[in-house]
Design a protein around this motif. Structure first.
Motif, PDB file in Angstrom:
ATOM      1  N   UNK A 160       0.847  -1.199   0.000  1.00  0.00           N
ATOM      2  CA  UNK A 160       0.000   0.000   0.000  1.00  0.00           C
ATOM      3  C   UNK A 160       0.878   1.243   0.000  1.00  0.00           C
ATOM      4  N   UNK A 161       0.501   2.239  -0.765  1.00  0.00           N
ATOM      5  CA  UNK A 161       1.172   3.530  -0.767  1.00  0.00           C
ATOM      6  C   UNK A 161       0.270   4.531  -0.075  1.00  0.00           C
ATOM      7  N   UNK A 162       0.857   5.290   0.843  1.00  0.00           N
ATOM      8  CA  UNK A 162       0.093   6.219   1.672  1.00  0.00           C
ATOM      9  C   UNK A 162       0.673   7.614   1.596  1.00  0.00           C
ATOM     10  N   UNK A 163      -0.165   8.579   1.923  1.00  0.00           N
ATOM     11  CA  UNK A 163       0.304   9.934   2.191  1.00  0.00           C
ATOM     12  C   UNK A 163       0.211  10.118   3.701  1.00  0.00           C
ATOM     13  N   UNK A 164       1.306  10.562   4.295  1.00  0.00           N
ATOM     14  CA  UNK A 164       1.383  10.799   5.730  1.00  0.00           C
ATOM     15  C   UNK A 164       1.145  12.278   5.986  1.00  0.00           C
ATOM     16  N   UNK A 165       0.202  12.585   6.854  1.00  0.00           N
ATOM     17  CA  UNK A 165      -0.118  13.957   7.258  1.00  0.00           C
ATOM     18  C   UNK A 165       0.885  14.383   8.329  1.00  0.00           C
ATOM     19  N   UNK A 166       1.796  15.281   7.969  1.00  0.00           N
ATOM     20  CA  UNK A 166       2.823  15.737   8.906  1.00  0.00           C
ATOM     21  C   UNK A 166       2.420  17.006   9.646  1.00  0.00           C
ATOM     22  N   UNK A 167       1.247  17.542   9.340  1.00  0.00           N
ATOM     23  CA  UNK A 167       0.835  18.835   9.866  1.00  0.00           C
ATOM     24  C   UNK A 167      -0.068  18.731  11.097  1.00  0.00           C
ATOM     25  N   UNK A 168      -0.964  17.769  11.129  1.00  0.00           N
ATOM     26  CA  UNK A 168      -1.995  17.670  12.180  1.00  0.00           C
ATOM     27  C   UNK A 168      -1.427  17.729  13.587  1.00  0.00           C
ATOM     28  N   UNK A 169      -0.355  16.992  13.855  1.00  0.00           N
ATOM     29  CA  UNK A 169       0.171  16.912  15.215  1.00  0.00           C
ATOM     30  C   UNK A 169       0.875  18.195  15.676  1.00  0.00           C
ATOM     31  N   UNK A 170       0.959  19.183  14.793  1.00  0.00           N
ATOM     32  CA  UNK A 170       1.433  20.510  15.223  1.00  0.00           C
ATOM     33  C   UNK A 170       0.303  21.285  15.895  1.00  0.00           C
ATOM     34  N   UNK A 171      -0.941  20.850  15.645  1.00  0.00           N
ATOM     35  CA  UNK A 171      -2.102  21.577  16.146  1.00  0.00           C
ATOM     36  C   UNK A 171      -2.942  20.792  17.142  1.00  0.00           C
ATOM     37  N   UNK A 172      -2.809  19.479  17.147  1.00  0.00           N
ATOM     38  CA  UNK A 172      -3.568  18.670  18.096  1.00  0.00           C
ATOM     39  C   UNK A 172      -2.744  17.466  18.523  1.00  0.00           C
ATOM     40  N   UNK A 173      -3.097  16.920  19.676  1.00  0.00           N
ATOM     41  CA  UNK A 173      -2.372  15.777  20.214  1.00  0.00           C
ATOM     42  C   UNK A 173      -2.796  14.495  19.503  1.00  0.00           C
ATOM     43  N   UNK A 174      -1.865  13.546  19.406  1.00  0.00           N
ATOM     44  CA  UNK A 174      -2.237  12.226  18.884  1.00  0.00           C
ATOM     45  C   UNK A 174      -3.298  11.599  19.777  1.00  0.00           C
ATOM     46  N   UNK A 175      -4.107  10.733  19.205  1.00  0.00           N
ATOM     47  CA  UNK A 175      -5.178  10.075  19.941  1.00  0.00           C
ATOM     48  C   UNK A 175      -5.000   8.561  19.877  1.00  0.00           C
ATOM     49  N   UNK A 176      -5.589   7.877  20.860  1.00  0.00           N
ATOM     50  CA  UNK A 176      -5.560   6.429  20.869  1.00  0.00           C
ATOM     51  C   UNK A 176      -6.164   5.905  19.562  1.00  0.00           C
ATOM     52  N   UNK A 177      -5.530   4.918  19.007  1.00  0.00           N
ATOM     53  CA  UNK A 177      -5.897   4.226  17.774  1.00  0.00           C
ATOM     54  C   UNK A 177      -5.504   4.980  16.507  1.00  0.00           C
ATOM     55  N   UNK A 178      -4.859   6.159  16.611  1.00  0.00           N
ATOM     56  CA  UNK A 178      -4.299   6.804  15.422  1.00  0.00           C
ATOM     57  C   UNK A 178      -3.250   5.882  14.817  1.00  0.00           C
ATOM     58  N   UNK A 179      -3.206   5.827  13.492  1.00  0.00           N
ATOM     59  CA  UNK A 179      -2.160   5.085  12.791  1.00  0.00           C
ATOM     60  C   UNK A 179      -1.067   6.089  12.485  1.00  0.00           C
ATOM     61  N   UNK A 180       0.106   5.837  13.048  1.00  0.00           N
ATOM     62  CA  UNK A 180       1.190   6.816  12.938  1.00  0.00           C
ATOM     63  C   UNK A 180       2.404   6.213  12.220  1.00  0.00           C
ATOM     64  N   UNK A 181       3.239   7.104  11.713  1.00  0.00           N
ATOM     65  CA  UNK A 181       4.484   6.715  11.054  1.00  0.00           C
ATOM     66  C   UNK A 181       5.624   7.343  11.839  1.00  0.00           C
ATOM     67  N   UNK A 182       6.678   6.548  12.061  1.00  0.00           N
ATOM     68  CA  UNK A 182       7.847   7.040  12.792  1.00  0.00           C
ATOM     69  C   UNK A 182       9.098   6.391  12.230  1.00  0.00           C
ATOM     70  N   UNK A 183      10.237   7.080  12.324  1.00  0.00           N
ATOM     71  CA  UNK A 183      11.482   6.491  11.809  1.00  0.00           C
ATOM     72  C   UNK A 183      11.987   5.396  12.740  1.00  0.00           C
ATOM     73  N   UNK A 184      12.511   4.341  12.152  1.00  0.00           N
ATOM     74  CA  UNK A 184      13.142   3.276  12.912  1.00  0.00           C
ATOM     75  C   UNK A 184      14.536   3.760  13.290  1.00  0.00           C
ATOM     76  N   UNK A 185      14.847   3.735  14.586  1.00  0.00           N
ATOM     77  CA  UNK A 185      16.078   4.340  15.105  1.00  0.00           C
ATOM     78  C   UNK A 185      17.356   3.732  14.553  1.00  0.00           C
ATOM     79  N   UNK A 186      17.308   2.466  14.192  1.00  0.00           N
ATOM     80  CA  UNK A 186      18.548   1.756  13.883  1.00  0.00           C
ATOM     81  C   UNK A 186      18.811   1.561  12.398  1.00  0.00           C
ATOM     82  N   UNK A 187      17.969   2.130  11.547  1.00  0.00           N
ATOM     83  CA  UNK A 187      18.176   1.986  10.111  1.00  0.00           C
ATOM     84  C   UNK A 187      17.695   3.251   9.410  1.00  0.00           C
ATOM     85  N   UNK A 188      18.614   3.920   8.758  1.00  0.00           N
ATOM     86  CA  UNK A 188      18.293   5.181   8.088  1.00  0.00           C
ATOM     87  C   UNK A 188      17.284   4.968   6.964  1.00  0.00           C
ATOM     88  N   UNK A 189      16.400   5.910   6.782  1.00  0.00           N
ATOM     89  CA  UNK A 189      15.362   5.894   5.747  1.00  0.00           C
ATOM     90  C   UNK A 189      14.402   4.707   5.869  1.00  0.00           C
TER      91      UNK A 189
END
Length: 185
Positions: free
Chosen positions: A54-83
């Protein structure tokens, strides 16, 4: 004289197109950097909500204005592997105590019964076999396909800090028969 005027008209037209293309490139850069980012799901950890490829668009703006909520599907970088980015669902919120017992999630000692995303009983509690109390900016995440997911139960992922969250999964753009806004409930 007419030839000179015609050459100036062509030059002006080309310059106009060049400015237009540069504006489009600049706006695209701003949108990709600050508003959204395309990402591809790799693996089965979010089945059946999201599938491998699946190809997705990640909304990088919302969390600047509101807090994450339970059950949100989020994207985050894996600490041990670049990109490399992980996509998971927020289960535990700041200040809560999370524990996995008997294959189920408990929050502050109460079983999380509203979790309709984990379709099967978890075989491994990982580090959440012992209670984990989240700090004021920490989140506990799980994949929907709990027995095939590397998530907060694993020490190499662990709990996430707010600053770790790249953004919220927003729209599936491929495959074409599944295009649409991703539901977060």
């Amino acid at each position: 004289m007419a030839r000179h005027r015609r050459e100036r008209g062509i030059f002006r037209e080309l310059l106009g197109w060049l400015v237009y293309i540069l504006i489009i490139i600049g706006l695209t850069y701003l949108i990709i950097t600050y508003v959204g980012q395309r990402t591809r799901v790799s693996g089965q950890s979010m089945e059946t909500t999201l599938s491998d490829g699946d190809n997705l668009i990640v909304d990088k703006l919302t969390y600047h204005f509101k807090d994450p909520e339970r059950f949100d599907i989020i994207v985050f970088p894996y600490k041990y592997e670049e990109n490399t980015y992980y996509i998971k669902r927020i289960i535990g919120m700041p200040g809560e105590t999370i524990q996995i017992m008997g294959g189920y999630v408990y929050i502050n000692g109460q079983q999380l019964t509203s979790d309709i995303y984990g379709a099967e009983v978890m075989q491994s509690a990982g580090i959440a076999a012992e209670p984990i109390t989240l700090g004021p900016d920490e989140y506990f995440v799980l994949g929907d396909n709990r027995n095939h997911s590397t998530d907060s139960r694993e020490p190499n992922v662990g709990v996430l800090h707010r600053e770790d969250l790249l953004g919220r999964a927003w729209v599936r753009i491929y495959p074409f028969d599944k295009i649409g806004v991703i539901r977060h409930e």
